[in-house]
Design a protein around this motif. Sequence first.
Motif, PDB file in Angstrom:
ATOM      1  N   LEU A 151       0.944  -1.108   0.030  1.00 53.72           N
ATOM      2  CA  LEU A 151       0.091   0.006  -0.015  1.00 53.72           C
ATOM      3  C   LEU A 151       0.890   1.204  -0.003  1.00 53.72           C
ATOM      4  CD1 LEU A 151      -3.293  -0.275   2.056  1.00 53.72           C
ATOM      5  CD2 LEU A 151      -3.047   0.412  -0.225  1.00 53.72           C
ATOM      6  N   PRO A 152       1.995   1.345   0.781  1.00 50.75           N
ATOM      7  CA  PRO A 152       2.794   2.543   0.513  1.00 50.75           C
ATOM      8  C   PRO A 152       3.185   2.920  -0.915  1.00 50.75           C
ATOM      9  CG  PRO A 152       3.101   1.551   2.612  1.00 50.75           C
ATOM     10  CD  PRO A 152       2.515   0.556   1.744  1.00 50.75           C
ATOM     11  N   ILE A 153       3.403   1.960  -1.463  1.00 49.07           N
ATOM     12  CA  ILE A 153       3.876   2.070  -3.052  1.00 49.07           C
ATOM     13  C   ILE A 153       2.744   2.626  -3.815  1.00 49.07           C
ATOM     14  CG2 ILE A 153       4.719   0.908  -5.180  1.00 49.07           C
ATOM     15  CD1 ILE A 153       6.719   0.849  -2.676  1.00 49.07           C
ATOM     16  N   LEU A 154       1.536   2.206  -3.620  1.00 53.62           N
ATOM     17  CA  LEU A 154       0.463   2.725  -4.212  1.00 53.62           C
ATOM     18  C   LEU A 154       0.243   4.179  -3.917  1.00 53.62           C
ATOM     19  CD1 LEU A 154      -2.192   2.576  -5.951  1.00 53.62           C
ATOM     20  CD2 LEU A 154      -3.405   1.709  -4.039  1.00 53.62           C
ATOM     21  N   PHE A 155       0.253   4.751  -2.498  1.00 50.25           N
ATOM     22  CA  PHE A 155       0.246   5.883  -2.110  1.00 50.25           C
ATOM     23  C   PHE A 155       1.191   6.854  -2.737  1.00 50.25           C
ATOM     24  CE2 PHE A 155      -1.591   3.932   1.824  1.00 50.25           C
ATOM     25  CZ  PHE A 155      -3.033   3.931   1.379  1.00 50.25           C
TER      26      PHE A 155
END
Length: 153
Positions: free
Chosen positions: A31-35
């Motif tokens: 998820l941090p990569i998506l954000f």
Amino acid sequence: MHLLSRHNLNSSDQICLFVGSLDRSHYFKGLPILFEAWAKIELQGKSGKVVIVGEGDLRKTYEKMVRQLGIERAVIFAGSVPDTELPDYYRLADVFCLPSINRGEAFGLVILEAMASGIPVVASALPGVSTVVRAGQTGWLVNPADREKLAKA
């Protein structure tokens, strides 16, 4: 209540959907990569919404990251949803994203759910995931943790 009004969305919003557990044992979902990729998208002047379906002990951490990146207006944490409502979230989305960062992501059943709902998938090019997503046909594959290519896809 209709999902658009429940989450303060417009029918014209381009929606990227993520479905998964937001707990420490599922850190590999990326998820941090998506954000970070979404922050790049917004810097390019593009807009849309990211809808996150799922719950877990990392939710507060993810919410803080979203605020720090300045994308809080674009990210909606829908929380846990009943199985009966999950198809509605898939139908709402324009694209599904699974930015897993390592082989902890063995397969990604949510990818099949998204594809069964007729939406394209953007996912990490991992061994199991690559057997499901046909690059250029059913979606796009990007190298794990490649924020630039994820944003482009």
